[in-house]
Design an enzyme around this catalytic site. Structure first.
Site, PDB file in Angstrom:
ATOM      1  N   ARG A 105      21.451  22.608  25.439  1.00  0.00           N
ATOM      2  CA  ARG A 105      20.087  23.043  25.792  1.00  0.00           C
ATOM      3  C   ARG A 105      19.526  23.854  24.632  1.00  0.00           C
ATOM      4  O   ARG A 105      20.143  24.815  24.195  1.00  0.00           O
ATOM      5  CB  ARG A 105      20.122  23.931  27.034  1.00  0.00           C
ATOM      6  CG  ARG A 105      19.910  23.202  28.285  1.00  0.00           C
ATOM      7  CD  ARG A 105      19.662  24.051  29.483  1.00  0.00           C
ATOM      8  NE  ARG A 105      19.917  25.468  29.421  1.00  0.00           N
ATOM      9  CZ  ARG A 105      19.712  26.294  30.424  1.00  0.00           C
ATOM     10  NH1 ARG A 105      19.220  25.809  31.553  1.00  0.00           N
ATOM     11  NH2 ARG A 105      19.964  27.572  30.334  1.00  0.00           N
ATOM     12  N   THR A 109      13.312  26.172  24.077  1.00  0.00           N
ATOM     13  CA  THR A 109      12.561  25.328  25.019  1.00  0.00           C
ATOM     14  C   THR A 109      13.321  25.066  26.326  1.00  0.00           C
ATOM     15  O   THR A 109      12.716  24.624  27.301  1.00  0.00           O
ATOM     16  CB  THR A 109      12.272  23.957  24.384  1.00  0.00           C
ATOM     17  OG1 THR A 109      13.539  23.297  24.161  1.00  0.00           O
ATOM     18  CG2 THR A 109      11.528  24.100  23.056  1.00  0.00           C
ATOM     19  N   ASP A 201      27.656  31.389  31.468  1.00  0.00           N
ATOM     20  CA  ASP A 201      27.675  30.180  30.640  1.00  0.00           C
ATOM     21  C   ASP A 201      29.007  29.457  30.852  1.00  0.00           C
ATOM     22  O   ASP A 201      30.055  29.924  30.405  1.00  0.00           O
ATOM     23  CB  ASP A 201      27.488  30.555  29.160  1.00  0.00           C
ATOM     24  CG  ASP A 201      27.278  29.314  28.308  1.00  0.00           C
ATOM     25  OD1 ASP A 201      28.148  28.413  28.340  1.00  0.00           O
ATOM     26  OD2 ASP A 201      26.241  29.228  27.631  1.00  0.00           O
ATOM     27  N   ASP A 204      31.071  28.458  27.647  1.00  0.00           N
ATOM     28  CA  ASP A 204      31.715  29.610  27.006  1.00  0.00           C
ATOM     29  C   ASP A 204      32.883  30.114  27.832  1.00  0.00           C
ATOM     30  O   ASP A 204      33.921  30.511  27.297  1.00  0.00           O
ATOM     31  CB  ASP A 204      30.701  30.747  26.813  1.00  0.00           C
ATOM     32  CG  ASP A 204      29.758  30.460  25.661  1.00  0.00           C
ATOM     33  OD1 ASP A 204      30.110  29.661  24.778  1.00  0.00           O
ATOM     34  OD2 ASP A 204      28.659  31.052  25.652  1.00  0.00           O
TER      35      ASP A 204
HETATM   36  C1  PRP Z   1      24.800  23.918  30.016  1.00  0.00           C
HETATM   37  C2  PRP Z   1      25.477  23.180  31.170  1.00  0.00           C
HETATM   38  C3  PRP Z   1      24.584  21.997  31.339  1.00  0.00           C
HETATM   39  C4  PRP Z   1      23.218  22.561  31.071  1.00  0.00           C
HETATM   40  C5  PRP Z   1      22.568  22.838  32.406  1.00  0.00           C
HETATM   41  O1  PRP Z   1      25.122  23.359  28.823  1.00  0.00           O
HETATM   42  O2  PRP Z   1      26.807  22.861  30.929  1.00  0.00           O
HETATM   43  O3  PRP Z   1      24.878  20.935  30.446  1.00  0.00           O
HETATM   44  O4  PRP Z   1      23.422  23.784  30.341  1.00  0.00           O
HETATM   45  O5  PRP Z   1      21.282  23.233  32.261  1.00  0.00           O
HETATM   46  P1  PRP Z   1      20.027  22.349  32.694  1.00  0.00           P
HETATM   47  O6  PRP Z   1      20.261  21.888  34.076  1.00  0.00           O
HETATM   48  O7  PRP Z   1      18.907  23.367  32.611  1.00  0.00           O
HETATM   49  O8  PRP Z   1      19.859  21.227  31.701  1.00  0.00           O
HETATM   50  P2  PRP Z   1      24.820  24.101  27.432  1.00  0.00           P
HETATM   51  O9  PRP Z   1      23.498  23.720  26.875  1.00  0.00           O
HETATM   52  O10 PRP Z   1      25.067  25.555  27.572  1.00  0.00           O
HETATM   53  O11 PRP Z   1      25.888  23.430  26.477  1.00  0.00           O
HETATM   54  P3  PRP Z   1      27.488  23.607  26.440  1.00  0.00           P
HETATM   55  O12 PRP Z   1      28.056  22.887  27.645  1.00  0.00           O
HETATM   56  O13 PRP Z   1      27.869  22.966  25.167  1.00  0.00           O
HETATM   57  O14 PRP Z   1      27.782  25.083  26.480  1.00  0.00           O
HETATM   58  N1  URA Z   2      24.165  26.574  31.664  1.00  0.00           N
HETATM   59  C1  URA Z   2      25.165  27.392  32.061  1.00  0.00           C
HETATM   60  O1  URA Z   2      26.284  27.310  31.546  1.00  0.00           O
HETATM   61  N2  URA Z   2      24.897  28.290  33.030  1.00  0.00           N
HETATM   62  C2  URA Z   2      23.686  28.387  33.593  1.00  0.00           C
HETATM   63  O2  URA Z   2      23.510  29.233  34.494  1.00  0.00           O
HETATM   64  C3  URA Z   2      22.672  27.536  33.171  1.00  0.00           C
HETATM   65  C4  URA Z   2      22.933  26.625  32.200  1.00  0.00           C
END
Ligand code: PRP
Ligand code: URA
Length: 210
Positions: A105, A109, A201, A204
């Site tokens: 994400r 944005t 997160d 993480d």
């Molecule tokens: C997080 C999560 C989803 C997304 C959810 O990923 O694992 O993929 O955000 O958010 P949304 O419903 O608003 O799209 P992130 O972008 O943190 O990436 P990561 O898994 O690499 O940490």
């Molecule tokens: N991605 C995450 O990992 N946690 C949230 O709460 C939203 C997006």
């Protein structure tokens, strides 16, 4: 509990594990194991409508007709965090194949950006289960679902651990044919589009990167 196309798990074991998952003091190793266990427990319900076909087998005593899954199952984790759900599901569906979708994400944005894609060749012949523990704005899951539909996938399910009210309303408006399964449904998103109370997160916390 089922509302529209969304099924929320209420099983006591799952709810117990959810309080541990949400706790900010839960360390990385335990968090990763909980994601794995919750995904495995959810699999029982997520797969309850998979079609079956007859198969002739021979027991030690007689020939008989038994049941086997009629279609292949493909798991599509959204990287990174979705990957944490895969081992638990593979223990119950050992012959499932895995296709990978890398997305993050954008911090400004909050829109998903795709950076990797590798799908099994005959994915359109299978039931596809898209996986990501967090379903916040629904942007990532919807981008994944639209991509999979664009290449011909018709039988799509989505499994997450925490969903926001906003996300479940949005996916029902945009993809009412996709059944969604979650272990918790939270009411709020904060100004960074994180789920509140949520669990932080997920990527993480699974991989210990912060
Ligand atoms: C997080 C999560 C989803 C997304 C959810 O990923 O694992 O993929 O955000 O958010 P949304 O419903 O608003 O799209 P992130 O972008 O943190 O990436 P990561 O898994 O690499 O940490
Ligand atoms: N991605 C995450 O990992 N946690 C949230 O709460 C939203 C997006």
């Amino acid at each position: 509990m089922q509302v529209n196309n969304v099924f929320v798990f209420e099983h006591p074991l799952l709810q117990h594990k959810m309080h541990l998952l949400r706790d900010k003091n839960t360390p990385t190793k335990d968090f990763r194991e909980l994601v794995d266990e919750i995904a495995m427990l959810m699999t029982y319900e997520v797969t309850k409508d998979l079609p079956l076909k007859d198969i002739e087998i021979e027991t030690p005593l007689a020939k008989t007709t038994a049941k086997t899954l009629a279609r292949k199952v493909t798991l599509v984790p959204i990287l990174r965090a979705g990957l944490g759900m895969i081992p638990g599901i593979q223990r119950l569906i050992p012959n499932s194949r895995v296709g990978f979708l890398g997305m993050y994400r954008d911090h400004e944005t909050h829109q998903p950006v795709q950076y990797y894609c590798k799908m099994p060749d005959d994915i359109t012949e299978s039931t596809v289960i898209v996986l990501d523990p967090m379903f916040a704005t629904a942007g990532s899951a919807i981008m994944a679902i639209e991509y999979l539909k664009s290449i011909g996938c018709k039988d799509l399910l989505f499994g997450c651990i925490v969903a926001s009210r906003y996300a479940v309303d949005r996916i029902y408006r945009e993809h009412p044919d996709v059944k969604v399964f979650c272990a918790a449904l939270d009411e709020e998103l904060d100004e960074d589009c994180y789920i509140v109370p949520g669990l932080g997160d997920a990527g993480d916390r699974i991989y210990g990167t912060k």
